[in-house]
Write an enzyme that holds these catalytic residues in place. Structure first.
Site, mmCIF file in Angstrom:
data_model
loop_
_atom_site.group_PDB
_atom_site.id
_atom_site.type_symbol
_atom_site.label_atom_id
_atom_site.label_comp_id
_atom_site.label_asym_id
_atom_site.label_seq_id
_atom_site.Cartn_x
_atom_site.Cartn_y
_atom_site.Cartn_z
ATOM 1 N N GLU A 394 -1.527 -13.309 60.533
ATOM 2 C CA GLU A 394 -1.243 -11.910 60.218
ATOM 3 C C GLU A 394 0.196 -11.702 59.769
ATOM 4 O OE1 GLU A 394 -3.295 -9.421 60.052
ATOM 5 O OE2 GLU A 394 -5.085 -10.114 61.124
ATOM 6 N N GLU A 470 -11.190 -16.052 63.682
ATOM 7 C CA GLU A 470 -11.406 -15.201 64.851
ATOM 8 C C GLU A 470 -12.750 -14.507 64.674
ATOM 9 O OE1 GLU A 470 -8.071 -12.521 65.682
ATOM 10 O OE2 GLU A 470 -6.659 -14.079 65.089
HETATM 11 C C1 IPT Z 1 -6.324 -10.101 65.292
HETATM 12 C C2 IPT Z 1 -5.122 -10.902 65.658
HETATM 13 O O1 IPT Z 1 -4.987 -12.012 64.809
HETATM 14 C C3 IPT Z 1 -5.170 -11.377 67.078
HETATM 15 O O2 IPT Z 1 -3.907 -11.869 67.423
HETATM 16 C C4 IPT Z 1 -5.578 -10.269 68.005
HETATM 17 O O3 IPT Z 1 -4.626 -9.248 67.940
HETATM 18 C C5 IPT Z 1 -6.893 -9.720 67.572
HETATM 19 O O4 IPT Z 1 -6.783 -9.225 66.262
HETATM 20 C C6 IPT Z 1 -7.337 -8.547 68.410
HETATM 21 O O5 IPT Z 1 -7.396 -8.830 69.751
HETATM 22 S S1 IPT Z 1 -5.886 -9.131 63.910
HETATM 23 C C7 IPT Z 1 -7.199 -8.036 63.589
HETATM 24 C C8 IPT Z 1 -7.001 -6.769 64.319
HETATM 25 C C9 IPT Z 1 -7.243 -7.745 62.130
#
Ligand code: IPT
Length: 945
Positions: A394, A470
């Site tokens: 990010e 993720e």
């Molecule tokens: C994503 C982040 O990469 C991760 O660090 C964490 O914040 C997660 O979201 C949420 O728990 S970013 C996503 C909101 C686009």
């Protein structure tokens, strides 16, 4: 004096980055008790001040966890004005001081991690400064005989903080090891160990900073020139079979010990292949976390993570979002986990200001970006477990990211490059996204995704394999729909798996709250419990989400008919034993061992069912694949996979209607009882009802009538997710404050019929609920019909009844899926059986209290307590039992708010809404949503003893 805080420079005075090496050079750990003083600003107090009044602090540690200042959690916004490279005047600054004697003179002083920036002096001489919290920094030092004094000034905020906006607690200090190493001869070693799957040959060459000799006893290499290359038959390394070769590199009296794994990683034919095979990631994102020590981890905790992962069928880790403690990577090499090593880089807070001034695209930050990638790659380059370099998380788009990728590719062409936040993938080798919903994922699997405008860039992206770095946001109760994702990964070769967000809840152990989360330390701005979104609770107890994950991603599939499929990428099944158990209504009646051929990866076989005795009640055959012998990470008998095959079905209900219904079999032929009025109550069989038609007792057990219930304490997934925020719709509609209006009670010859209209203040929508009670023998039968009226534009949390029982009820026994909780889109881990649990054990202690503990599809349950009649319920229902009401659960903010009351509250559901993962990702998939519709169910109540 503190100009270095506001420069774009990543550091000064440091040695060039190099590999983390295990050397026989004398070394001196400087971990231990240091003197410490905290000042509110970066200028601090003069360092030469009398330190007699200083405190003591252990190194490594984070000072906020030792009573200095307080932890602060905010997800992606910066907790200070966005004004790079400047940081606030309020800049907590910790001065550290250590006196020591060293057994050598020329040495390297190595810090494995200091958050976020520090300057260092030895014996009053300034050595330099550095940023990059989760990266090592080294300084050359000359020590004097006798007493040496090391002074380190650590600032919470620095320009580097702009590059470290990861979603985690802001905490500071020397949080990883500090060590002095006698000046090395062998500064750097770079192992190149590839494997040719066509020939079975490994190729080994070791680059060294000075000429050196190599010994690999198992390969017959003994004191040969390190640079090689040497080619010989080897056993390859993979996460499934992590074969390591001990090796030694020697130069001028120094020996470095290495553990070499031979493997080759390529992107070829659009696939990411290791040793010639497409691999499928069953991954998790791992932050370093311990509820008492934060990001300071001891070896036992790192090992606990690795073992828990291996035992739960996790095969890959993304080191989110920074290189982990080096020991963790050694454990990954040894036990076998694929690793994406990620650079300590995130500028997510620029998102809030539309990415204006994002460092990723500002040349003034170029050197800092390159410094970070070099320190990661150089430190970690010798780990076979690392198969992908990730440039960070990010951090928007920009040329500095491209420069990092180019540097990494040049330095180490053997590993593909990952970065997610630039979806065009102009400089990466893997197309990566996060939280993509299954529909879009399928398009990507078919190469039919939305094209990139530039045809050349588009063409490049279409050559890339895809991962979800993720997915399945594991916050609170959830994630739902893991199996829908897994089906896609198994169907489309391009989709090479995914990494759950995330491994562990970052709850901080707290005397009052149990576990604290954002806001609990009085932060001015915070993101609440968004920091608790892991598959394991803060103390590493697996949550139901981890058990579901383990089942969904199991590397062996055991299905109906008895078909067994090997879903490993490399291994055959010879390390597994298959056992079977036949259970009639949950009671084992026969068991044995099943002969399964040792299938190669990807192969399936139909296996003959064992000879089974005849059964009458509902009967299932459970087949389990367990480790045949001890592995390094689990003992013989550890379960890898399982399947249940229906052998004798449950007796079928008499009739079916298209509506949702549950049914109880009318087993007895005895004539029904008649309702009779009796001293202000109504009697029916062994049930007693109030004048208002609600059940008050059955067989001597006080009951507060089953009443229609639509409410559940919203989950994190229902509290987040913008327009999908279901909890808002539900509360607006008043589902948590329904009123029941009695329309009438009909005393029929053989039944008591209670008709109600259930609705909330201010709205005209309602549910008509009709309770038809009959009593046959000693069973009281409830036939419940519900009919919604008006507009119900949102799914319901649940549809069922709730009742209250005396607090003396202590336990439940049930037959149906278990032992853990299950929901429509997270039910794969539950297997049909007979289970017992105390009321306490039926709760799942999510850090933020919310709906939990529901067991769906229960066929019968008995609730019992010493000295009380046992209440038996039969039908097909979801079972929940707690010592607090749903309203109390909903009102609670921490585990410690939940205090047992004077009743046990039981819900018997026809259905519940699924879980989804809308706290960050898709909502509940349509097929798992519970929409208002006419429904019918029957339940039988009795008190058999
Ligand atoms: C994503 C982040 O990469 C991760 O660090 C964490 O914040 C997660 O979201 C949420 O728990 S970013 C996503 C909101 C686009």
């Amino acid at each position: 004096m503190t100009d270095y805080l506001n420069t774009f420079l990543p550091g000064a005075g440091r040695r060039p980055p190099r590999a983390a090496l295990i050397s026989d050079r004398p070394s001196l750990s400087l971990n231990g008790t240091w003197r410490f003083r905290l000042s509110p600003t970066a200028e601090g107090e003069p360092l030469d001040a009398d330190f007699a009044g200083w405190d003591e602090l252990s190194v490594p540690s984070l000072w906020q966890l030792h009573g200095y200042g307080a932890p602060a959690y905010i997800g992606h916004d910066y907790p200070f004005p966005v004004d790079p490279p400047f940081v606030p005047d309020e800049n907590p600054t910790g001065d550290y001081r250590l006196e020591f004697e060293a057994p050598f003179e020329h040495a390297v002083l190595r810090f494995e991690g200091v958050d976020s920036c520090f300057k260092v002096w030895l014996n009053g001489v300034e050595l330099g400064f550095t940023t990059g919290s989760r990266l090592p920094s080294e300084f050359d030092v000359i020590l004097r005989p006798g007493r040496n004094v090391l002074a380190v000034r650590v600032h919470q905020w620095s320009a580097g903080s702009y590059l470290e906006d990861q979603d985690m607690w802001w905490m500071s200090g020397i949080f990883r090891d500090v060590v002095l190493i006698e000046r090395p001869v062998l500064d750097d070693v770079f192992v190149h160990a590839s494997y040719d799957h066509r020939t079975g040959l490994g190729e080994l060459r070791v680059e060294t900073s000075v000429p050196a000799e190599l010994t690999v006893p198992e390969l017959g290499l003994d004191g040969v020139p390190a640079e090689g290359p040497y080619t010989m038959p080897v056993e390859p390394w993979s996460a499934e079979t992590p074969r390591l070769y001990d090796a030694f590199v020697r130069a001028d009296g120094e020996t470095v010990a290495l553990r070499i794994g031979f493997r080759t990683v390529v992107v070829e034919d659009g696939l990411l292949k290791v040793n010639g095979r497409r691999v499928l990631f069953r991954g998790v994102n791992r932050h370093e976390w311990h509820p008492r020590t934060g990001r300071t981890l001891d070896e036992a905790t790192m090992l606990a993570d690795v073992l828990l992962m291996k035992r739960n069928n996790v095969n890959a880790v993304r080191a989110s979002h920074y290189p982990p403690h080096p020991r963790f990577l050694e454990l990954c090499d040894e036990y076998g986990l694929w690793v994406i090593d990620e650079c300590d880089l995130e500028t997510h807070g620029f998102y809030t200001i539309d990415w204006r001034g994002n460092p990723s695209d500002d040349p003034r930050w170029r050197e800092a970006y390159l410094d970070r990638v070099a320190r990661m790659v150089e430190r970690d380059k010798n780990h076979p477990s690392i198969i992908i370099w990730s440039m960070g998380n990010e951090a928007g788009k920009g040329d500095n990211l491209r420069a990092m990728a180019e540097w990494a590719r040049e330095r180490d062409p053997s590993r593909p490059i990952h970065y997610e936040n630039d979806w065009d993938c102009p400089y990466t080798d893997i197309h990566s996204r996060m939280y993509t919903d299954p529909d879009e994922l399928e398009l990507i699997g078919k190469y039919e995704e939305e094209p990139v405008a530039d045809p050349e860039v588009n063409a490049h992206r279409l050559t890339l394999p895809f991962i979800l770095c993720e997915y399945a946001h594991a916050m609170g109760n959830g994630p739902g729909a893991l199996s829908e994702y897994q089906e896609l990964f198994e169907r489309y070769p391009r989709l090479q798996g995914a990494f759950v967000w995330e491994w562990i809840d970052h709850g901080i152990a707290h005397d009052t709250y149990g576990y604290a989360y954002g806001g609990d330390f009085g932060e001015e701005r915070h993101d609440g419990n968004f920091v608790c979104d892991g598959l394991v609770f803060p103390d590493r107890t697996p949550s139901p989400g981890l058990l579901e994950f383990k089942k969904v991603v199991e590397p062996v599939r055991i299905e109906d008919g008895l078909r067994v499929t090997n879903l490993y990428d490399f291994r055959d099944l010879s390390h597994l034993t298959f056992t079977w158990t036949l259970e009639e209504e949950g009671v084992p009646v026969a068991h044995g061992v099943l002969e399964v051929p040792s299938l190669r990866h990807g192969q399936s076989a139909d296996v003959a069912l064992p000879e089974l005795p005849a059964t009458r009640a509902e009967t299932w055959l459970t087949v389990r694949a367990v480790l045949a012998a001890n592995a390094s990470w689990a003992e013989a008998g550890h379960e890898i996979a399982w399947g249940q095959i229906p052998i004798t079905p449950a007796p079928q209900p008499a009739s079916q209607t298209p509506a949702r219904r549950t049914q109880v079999s009318q087993a007895t032929a005895a004539p029904p009882h008649r309702p009779t009025a009796h001293a202000g109550t109504i009697r029916l069989g062994n049930g007693t009802f109030g004048r208002d038609g609600w059940l008050v007792a059955i067989g001597g057990l006080d009951v507060e009538g089953p009443r229609l219930d639509l409410w559940r304490a919203p989950t994190d997934n229902e509290r987040g997710g913008g327009s999908r925020e279901l909890a808002v719709h539900w509360r607006t509609a008043g589902l948590h404050r329904l009123r029941h209006r009695l329309l009438g009670i009909d005393h029929l010859d053989d039944a008591l019929v209670v008709r109600t209209r259930v609705a909330a203040a201010s709205y005209d929508r309602a549910v008509f609920a009709t309770y038809t009670w009959t009593a046959v023998g000693d069973r009281l039968l409830l036939s419940l019909t519900t009919r919604p009226e008006g507009d119900w534009p949102f799914p319901l949390p649940r549809l069922g009844v709730r009742l209250a029982l005396p607090a003396g009820i202590t336990a439940a026994e049930w037959y149906g899926p278990g032992p853990g909780e299950s929901y429509p889109d997270s039910a794969r881990a539950a297997r049909i059986g007979r289970y017992t649990a105390t009321i306490e054990e039926m709760q799942t202690p999510y850090v933020f209290p919310q709906e939990n503990g529901h067991r769906q599809d229960v066929r019968w349950a008995e609730l019992s307590g010493p000295g009380l009649p046992r209440l038996r319920v039969e039908g097909r229902f979801g079972l929940t039992a707690r010592r607090w009401t749903t309203e109390q659960l909903d009102a609670a903010r921490h585990r410690t708010d939940l205090v047992p009351g004077d009743a046990v509250h039981v819900n018997l559901d026809l259905a519940q809404q699924g879980l989804g993962s809308a706290s960050c990702g898709p909502g509940v998939l349509p097929r798992h949503q519970l929409h208002a519709a006419p429904a019918e169910s029957s339940l039988a109540f009795s008190t058999p003893g």
